[in-house]
Design a protein around this motif. Structure first.
Motif, PDB file in Angstrom:
ATOM      1  N   SER A   1     -19.870  37.212  49.078  1.00 44.44           N
ATOM      2  CA  SER A   1     -20.809  37.454  50.174  1.00 44.44           C
ATOM      3  C   SER A   1     -21.348  36.161  50.773  1.00 44.44           C
ATOM      4  O   SER A   1     -22.230  36.195  51.642  1.00 44.44           O
ATOM      5  CB  SER A   1     -21.990  38.316  49.683  1.00 44.44           C
ATOM      6  OG  SER A   1     -21.528  39.586  49.270  1.00 44.44           O
ATOM      7  N   ASN A   2     -20.812  35.027  50.305  1.00 41.70           N
ATOM      8  CA  ASN A   2     -21.167  33.741  50.895  1.00 41.70           C
ATOM      9  C   ASN A   2     -20.878  33.762  52.392  1.00 41.70           C
ATOM     10  O   ASN A   2     -19.871  34.300  52.841  1.00 41.70           O
ATOM     11  CB  ASN A   2     -20.351  32.648  50.196  1.00 41.70           C
ATOM     12  CG  ASN A   2     -20.597  31.274  50.785  1.00 41.70           C
ATOM     13  OD1 ASN A   2     -19.995  30.921  51.797  1.00 41.70           O
ATOM     14  ND2 ASN A   2     -21.473  30.517  50.152  1.00 41.70           N
ATOM     15  N   ARG A   3     -21.750  33.136  53.195  1.00 41.88           N
ATOM     16  CA  ARG A   3     -21.637  33.220  54.650  1.00 41.88           C
ATOM     17  C   ARG A   3     -20.314  32.645  55.153  1.00 41.88           C
ATOM     18  O   ARG A   3     -19.735  33.160  56.117  1.00 41.88           O
ATOM     19  CB  ARG A   3     -22.812  32.485  55.304  1.00 41.88           C
ATOM     20  CG  ARG A   3     -24.154  33.167  55.044  1.00 41.88           C
ATOM     21  CD  ARG A   3     -25.292  32.429  55.711  1.00 41.88           C
ATOM     22  NE  ARG A   3     -25.202  32.500  57.160  1.00 41.88           N
ATOM     23  CZ  ARG A   3     -26.107  31.955  57.983  1.00 41.88           C
ATOM     24  NH1 ARG A   3     -27.151  31.304  57.480  1.00 41.88           N
ATOM     25  NH2 ARG A   3     -25.967  32.071  59.288  1.00 41.88           N
TER      26      ARG A   3
ATOM     27  N   ASN B   1     -19.262  39.344  43.463  1.00 47.04           N
ATOM     28  CA  ASN B   1     -19.164  39.777  44.854  1.00 47.04           C
ATOM     29  C   ASN B   1     -20.389  39.347  45.663  1.00 47.04           C
ATOM     30  O   ASN B   1     -20.273  38.933  46.821  1.00 47.04           O
ATOM     31  CB  ASN B   1     -18.999  41.302  44.933  1.00 47.04           C
ATOM     32  CG  ASN B   1     -17.694  41.777  44.312  1.00 47.04           C
ATOM     33  OD1 ASN B   1     -17.023  41.014  43.609  1.00 47.04           O
ATOM     34  ND2 ASN B   1     -17.328  43.016  44.562  1.00 47.04           N
ATOM     35  N   HIS B   2     -21.556  39.461  45.028  1.00 46.44           N
ATOM     36  CA  HIS B   2     -22.799  39.152  45.748  1.00 46.44           C
ATOM     37  C   HIS B   2     -22.952  37.650  45.982  1.00 46.44           C
ATOM     38  O   HIS B   2     -23.270  37.216  47.097  1.00 46.44           O
ATOM     39  CB  HIS B   2     -23.996  39.688  44.960  1.00 46.44           C
ATOM     40  CG  HIS B   2     -25.317  39.366  45.599  1.00 46.44           C
ATOM     41  ND1 HIS B   2     -25.764  40.021  46.734  1.00 46.44           N
ATOM     42  CD2 HIS B   2     -26.277  38.449  45.270  1.00 46.44           C
ATOM     43  CE1 HIS B   2     -26.940  39.518  47.079  1.00 46.44           C
ATOM     44  NE2 HIS B   2     -27.276  38.566  46.200  1.00 46.44           N
ATOM     45  N   TRP B   3     -22.699  36.857  44.946  1.00 41.92           N
ATOM     46  CA  TRP B   3     -22.976  35.421  45.068  1.00 41.92           C
ATOM     47  C   TRP B   3     -21.804  34.621  45.647  1.00 41.92           C
ATOM     48  O   TRP B   3     -22.013  33.592  46.285  1.00 41.92           O
ATOM     49  CB  TRP B   3     -23.346  34.844  43.693  1.00 41.92           C
ATOM     50  CG  TRP B   3     -24.652  35.372  43.175  1.00 41.92           C
ATOM     51  CD1 TRP B   3     -24.853  36.255  42.163  1.00 41.92           C
ATOM     52  CD2 TRP B   3     -25.940  35.046  43.682  1.00 41.92           C
ATOM     53  NE1 TRP B   3     -26.180  36.523  41.989  1.00 41.92           N
ATOM     54  CE2 TRP B   3     -26.887  35.781  42.922  1.00 41.92           C
ATOM     55  CE3 TRP B   3     -26.414  34.211  44.706  1.00 41.92           C
ATOM     56  CZ2 TRP B   3     -28.246  35.711  43.145  1.00 41.92           C
ATOM     57  CZ3 TRP B   3     -27.778  34.144  44.922  1.00 41.92           C
ATOM     58  CH2 TRP B   3     -28.668  34.880  44.152  1.00 41.92           C
TER      59      TRP B   3
ATOM     60  N   SER C   1     -15.627  43.773  38.672  1.00 45.87           N
ATOM     61  CA  SER C   1     -15.515  42.544  39.454  1.00 45.87           C
ATOM     62  C   SER C   1     -14.831  41.437  38.659  1.00 45.87           C
ATOM     63  O   SER C   1     -13.912  40.769  39.158  1.00 45.87           O
ATOM     64  CB  SER C   1     -16.906  42.092  39.897  1.00 45.87           C
ATOM     65  OG  SER C   1     -16.832  40.868  40.597  1.00 45.87           O
TER      66      SER C   1
ATOM     67  N   SER D   1     -20.809  45.585  46.530  1.00 45.74           N
ATOM     68  CA  SER D   1     -21.522  44.357  46.909  1.00 45.74           C
ATOM     69  C   SER D   1     -22.583  43.936  45.899  1.00 45.74           C
ATOM     70  O   SER D   1     -23.084  42.810  45.955  1.00 45.74           O
ATOM     71  CB  SER D   1     -22.168  44.539  48.282  1.00 45.74           C
ATOM     72  OG  SER D   1     -23.079  45.629  48.255  1.00 45.74           O
ATOM     73  N   ARG D   2     -22.941  44.828  44.951  1.00 41.97           N
ATOM     74  CA  ARG D   2     -24.009  44.475  44.011  1.00 41.97           C
ATOM     75  C   ARG D   2     -23.514  43.685  42.806  1.00 41.97           C
ATOM     76  O   ARG D   2     -24.312  43.071  42.106  1.00 41.97           O
ATOM     77  CB  ARG D   2     -24.718  45.746  43.522  1.00 41.97           C
ATOM     78  CG  ARG D   2     -25.437  46.513  44.623  1.00 41.97           C
ATOM     79  CD  ARG D   2     -26.354  47.564  44.039  1.00 41.97           C
ATOM     80  NE  ARG D   2     -25.654  48.446  43.100  1.00 41.97           N
ATOM     81  CZ  ARG D   2     -26.272  49.359  42.348  1.00 41.97           C
ATOM     82  NH1 ARG D   2     -27.590  49.490  42.417  1.00 41.97           N
ATOM     83  NH2 ARG D   2     -25.573  50.137  41.531  1.00 41.97           N
TER      84      ARG D   2
ATOM     85  N   VAL E   1     -17.654  35.247  54.389  1.00 45.22           N
ATOM     86  CA  VAL E   1     -17.841  36.373  55.314  1.00 45.22           C
ATOM     87  C   VAL E   1     -17.288  36.018  56.691  1.00 45.22           C
ATOM     88  O   VAL E   1     -16.645  36.837  57.357  1.00 45.22           O
ATOM     89  CB  VAL E   1     -19.332  36.762  55.412  1.00 45.22           C
ATOM     90  CG1 VAL E   1     -19.564  37.751  56.555  1.00 45.22           C
ATOM     91  CG2 VAL E   1     -19.807  37.363  54.087  1.00 45.22           C
TER      92      VAL E   1
END
Length: 591
Positions: free
Chosen positions: A233-235, A228-230, A183, A223-224, A238
């Motif tokens: 993957s923010n709304r 990528n996760h924080w 990442s 996604s982990r 997305v």
């Protein structure tokens, strides 16, 4: 994602070609049709004839997913400004759909022939990337638009899909650490791309690896991974992902239309507004067009209906193209914009002397008297119209022979202009056959185009220097009187920018002129090379018409409300009339 679906389906023997292509139709067609019809509808009211003709043709190309091939073919001598091509961005959609048209078939065939899918994907990547590297310097436009030189960017995603499927069968230590490393590496490569890649560099070439591998590493991290996760993957991000396809389709038409209406780069407020309008249109398209048709009832009628609407959209674009831009839409606007080309030189009977090269452009006033011969590239066309009345008034005939992009230089070939050497050889034969009638030969051309080292080649492919080629040409012409029709002052902008268009938002008006010192400076290298080429000849004169278009400080592209230029270097019919009136009493150096 798409390659994952193909690979998994074919491996499990439950892949359906019909279902795959139906999914592509539901994914692509609704938003694409919406943007194309909207662009054509808005263009009806705001675009000039030549712009609307181009939009119609580009919409036909878009419906056939061949925009990249059409844009590739358009790049060249008379190519318009890229930032005002409303559907320019669809070149990438063309390459993507060309890839997915053949990709499932290739994977299916490899499985049937018991060839490793990974071997096929890697082979495609290596071949395509090698073609990209091979052509990026010698043929940069072809390399940018050709599917075979861009498929590596899609095949590298297929490699990732294969490895992701393979990784599910294995577990290894510190997988989470490895995902975070991927990442960080991915975002680092993408960030480096922003810093290092600019429009002065040939692309993609090796530079294309930076953002492509960056995207691959980000996707491969999953996604982990922390970033990528924080972050990804923010709304909000997305949500942008959901509307990404219609946003891709909308953003360029909105930005290009704002540039067209403003006749220049829009002010910051307009550019920001264009971004928000693009996002709003993308949201509307996603929620009210794409989502219902993509995720609603998947019956055959929907697919047939989408195909039918796309065909109708293509037909409308073809109607616009066949109608040459539908000039009747706004007669008042068309009267203001009078920068159409001078017609290509061609007269029935004139080309009888040039049977071996039927594409030679030819015009003549030929009564059997002594003649003036005008030869060169497309600039011959406006010079013929400017001078024919002046020449015939002096009791002389005039014959004009031209080939666009082809300078009248002995044994000189130029890129993308076939038969240039043969055309000039034919003109030399004509001169030899009519040498007793020819009083003077006038040379016209956009000569600074031919100056870069390596641009001119001889018949064996060796480099020619402009001054040397000119010297050999004059020597070949013998004792004929030669007059250089110097280039009209070039302008550094598209003439259409001079038009104060309807629906313009800002009050900034484009200054439709250029400093004379800058116009003179642009031609200084050509003039020094010209002078070097004619330095040993006593029968050569120069006719300069700068004063017809320039005052003491500025060269003007418009007279009152009439444009004088067709493009940056060619006069339109108004310009021909304007210059003709200005130089009518000037003496041609014929004596």
């Amino acid at each position: 994602m798409i390659s994952t679906i193909i690979l998994k389906g074919l491996e499990q023997n439950n892949f359906s070609f019909t279902e795959f292509y139906c999914r592509r139709i539901r994914r692509i067609f609704p938003a694409l049709i919406t943007v194309l019809l909207s662009s054509l509808g808005i263009g009806w009211f705001v675009l000039l004839t030549d712009e609307y003709l181009e939009l119609g043709w580009h919409s036909v190309a878009a419906t056939g997913f061949i925009s990249n091939l059409i844009l590739w073919g358009e790049s060249g001598y008379f190519d318009g400004s890229a930032d005002t091509k409303i559907l320019l961005h669809l070149w990438s959609l063309g390459i993507e759909e060309q890839f997915y048209l053949v990709w499932p078939i290739l994977i299916w065939a490899s499985l049937k022939l018991r060839i490793s899918s990974l071997a096929l994907i890697v082979a495609l990547f290596i071949t395509s990337f090698a073609l990209n590297i091979h052509g990026i310097n010698s043929e940069p436009v072809a390399t940018f638009y050709s599917p075979q030189t861009r498929f590596w960017e899609l095949s590298i995603g297929a490699i990732l899909a294969y490895l992701v499927l393979l990784s599910k069968e294995y577990e290894f230590c510190n997988k989470r650490l490895f995902e975070n490393f991927l990442s960080i590496l991915g975002i680092g490569l993408i960030g480096t791309s922003f810093l290092l890649i600019n429009k002065s560099q040939p692309y993609p070439g090796f530079w294309g690896l930076l953002p492509t591998l960056g995207a691959v590493f980000l996707l491969g991290a999953g996604s982990r991974a922390c970033f990528n996760h924080w972050i990804l993957s923010n709304r909000l991000l997305v949500w942008f992902g959901l509307i990404s396809f219609p946003l891709y389709l909308w953003h360029w038409p909105v930005l290009a239309l704002s540039r067209i209406l403003e006749s220049q780069t829009p002010i910051l407020e307009i550019r920001v507004a264009a971004i928000f309008i693009s996002i709003m249109l993308a949201w509307i398209t996603y929620y009210f067009v794409e989502r219902p048709l993509r995720f609603g009832a998947h019956n055959r009628a929907n697919i047939i209906g989408l195909i039918a609407i796309l065909v109708l959209t293509s037909s409308f674009g073809l109607f616009i193209w066949n109608g040459k831009g539908l000039k009747f839409r706004d007669p008042a606007q068309q009267l203001i914009f009078t920068s159409q080309k001078n017609e290509q030189l061609f007269q029935e009977g004139c080309t009888l002397n040039f049977k071996n090269i039927p594409k030679t452009h030819c015009a003549e006033i030929n009564t059997g008297k002594d003649m003036i011969l005008i030869v060169g590239d497309s600039h011959v066309r406006h010079w013929f119209e400017v001078l024919k009345e002046k020449i015939t008034k002096n009791g002389l005939d005039v014959v004009a022979l031209s080939k666009g992009g082809c300078p009248f230089l002995l044994n000189a070939a130029v890129p993308n202009v076939p038969d240039c050497i043969e055309t000039n050889a034919e003109v030399f034969r004509y001169i030899e056959n009519n040498q007793n009638r020819i009083k003077a030969i006038l040379l016209a051309g956009q000569y600074e185009t031919y100056l870069p080292e390596g641009y001119l080649k001889d018949s064996q492919g060796n480099n020619l220097i402009f001054s040397s080629a000119l010297q050999n040409t004059i020597k070949k012409l013998g004792n004929h009187k030669i007059i250089f029709l110097d280039q009209i002052p070039p302008i550094p902008f598209e003439p259409k920018k001079c038009i104060n268009r309807p629906y313009k938002i800002s009050t900034n008006n484009f200054e439709c002129r250029t400093k004379k010192s800058e116009a003179v400076a642009e031609l200084s290298l050509y003039k020094s090379q010209r002078d070097l080429g004619i330095s040993t000849s006593k029968n050569v004169s120069i006719f300069n018409a700068d004063d017809a278009l320039c005052d003491k400080d500025y060269c003007n592209a418009m007279d009152a409300n009439l444009l004088l230029y067709y493009d940056k270097t060619h006069l339109n019919p108004n310009g021909v009339k304007f210059v003709k009136n200005k130089i009518y009493n000037m003496q041609l150096p014929l004596d």
